[in-house]
Design an enzyme around this catalytic site. Sequence first.
Site, PDB file in Angstrom:
ATOM      1  NE  ARG A 107      44.534  41.214  28.641  1.00  0.00           N
ATOM      2  CZ  ARG A 107      43.500  41.077  27.623  1.00  0.00           C
ATOM      3  NH1 ARG A 107      43.225  42.062  27.165  1.00  0.00           N
ATOM      4  NH2 ARG A 107      42.544  39.986  27.818  1.00  0.00           N
ATOM      5  CB  THR A 108      49.422  36.227  30.255  1.00  0.00           C
ATOM      6  OG1 THR A 108      48.597  36.947  30.975  1.00  0.00           O
ATOM      7  CG2 THR A 108      50.373  35.756  31.152  1.00  0.00           C
ATOM      8  CE  LYS A 163      49.219  12.125  20.056  1.00  0.00           C
ATOM      9  NZ  LYS A 163      50.513  12.030  19.634  1.00  0.00           N
ATOM     10  NE  ARG A 214      46.788  32.408  32.236  1.00  0.00           N
ATOM     11  CZ  ARG A 214      46.450  33.403  31.714  1.00  0.00           C
ATOM     12  NH1 ARG A 214      45.377  33.700  31.113  1.00  0.00           N
ATOM     13  NH2 ARG A 214      46.893  34.511  32.176  1.00  0.00           N
ATOM     14  CG  HIS A 234      48.273  36.153  36.633  1.00  0.00           C
ATOM     15  ND1 HIS A 234      49.717  36.169  36.025  1.00  0.00           N
ATOM     16  CD2 HIS A 234      47.502  36.558  35.696  1.00  0.00           C
ATOM     17  CE1 HIS A 234      49.466  36.452  34.759  1.00  0.00           C
ATOM     18  NE2 HIS A 234      48.232  36.633  34.641  1.00  0.00           N
TER      19      HIS A 234
HETATM   20  C1  NCD Z   1      43.555  37.524  34.183  1.00  0.00           C
HETATM   21  C2  NCD Z   1      43.867  35.890  34.415  1.00  0.00           C
HETATM   22  O1  NCD Z   1      44.030  35.163  33.472  1.00  0.00           O
HETATM   23  O2  NCD Z   1      43.812  35.600  35.691  1.00  0.00           O
HETATM   24  N1  NCD Z   1      43.882  37.776  32.956  1.00  0.00           N
HETATM   25  C3  NCD Z   1      45.268  38.489  32.574  1.00  0.00           C
HETATM   26  O3  NCD Z   1      46.194  37.613  32.764  1.00  0.00           O
HETATM   27  N2  NCD Z   1      45.311  39.711  32.446  1.00  0.00           N
HETATM   28  C4  NCD Z   1      42.131  38.035  34.547  1.00  0.00           C
HETATM   29  C5  NCD Z   1      41.078  37.249  34.269  1.00  0.00           C
HETATM   30  O4  NCD Z   1      41.084  36.270  33.366  1.00  0.00           O
HETATM   31  O5  NCD Z   1      39.969  37.815  34.621  1.00  0.00           O
END
Ligand code: NCD
Length: 312
Positions: A59-60, A88, A109, A137
């Site tokens: 999703r993100t 690498k 991320r 997040h």
């Molecule tokens: C979350 C995350 O990556 O922290 N996912 C997201 O971005 N919706 C939640 C998760 O992984 O449980």
Amino acid sequence: MPNNHFYDRDIVSIKDFSKADLEYVFSATDKIRTMKPGERGELGRGRTLGYIFYEPSTRTRMSFEAAMASLGGSFIGISELKSSSVEKGESLADTIRVIDLYSDVIVLRHPMDGSSRFAAELSQNPIINAGSGSEEHPTQALLDLYTIMKEKGRIDGLSIAIVGDLKYGRTVYSLLYGLANYRVDVHLVSPPSLAVRKESIYDVQGKLKIKEHHELDDVLAHADVLYVTRIQRERFPDVQEYEKVKGSYTVDSATLEKAKQDVAVMHPLPRLDEISHSIDHTKNAVYFRQAANGKELRAALLALMLNESPPL
Ligand code: NCD
């Protein structure tokens, strides 16, 4: 039009947002939803979003891509580390420096706490934290708060239960820090070994009324929102500890019977077994609308970051 202080600014922690900032992003999100594609398509024209995901994402990443495309911009990125120079042995610092050369805004991320703050210090262009270890997040919290506002018409005065892995779930921390701008009752429901980290409770104490529980049944009668989270298997130092707590809570039709009729069941997704598919069709199942809001909210945020005076 309020002063846009998101222009050219990093989004590293939700703690950097005042209540006025949050409300500005929500109102920009409302406006961008009603814009005609042509008008919206001007807000990112000629601009590039660059991303790198050191951890999986559906999703993100996709909502950032869809958001940037809807603004008329383009995106480039790495989500398959094996095909990049990370494989690498290239450092995070060098990787960020190079993405910075090719992009106007960078989405990161990474499994380490502090990774986004570190990247923000290195890059000229703004960084958006799309998940830093189990720390934060922030854009997830923005879309979560926006969703609560849309579903409930307000945030002040609500009783919000946060359920599941409160120790490792980074969305939980960003949500708590965001909620600290409002007058809400927060009920934290987790197995004893997955309670919220104490230092974060100290951060929000005095701003939020917080109660900790172990049983979901204790909060059902009064919760307006059930924010359910996945047990974060990948963050457990010991897999046997995960085995002990997996499947601790399940929200299903029997749960809904004990809850307020209009309870909003939310989840950042992905879900495993903590929300039964059997409730997906109910009006209480907010999680897919929540995911849809992610695209619109991120489009608004990007428009504010990329334009000094957008018509928002
Ligand atoms: C979350 C995350 O990556 O922290 N996912 C997201 O971005 N919706 C939640 C998760 O992984 O449980």
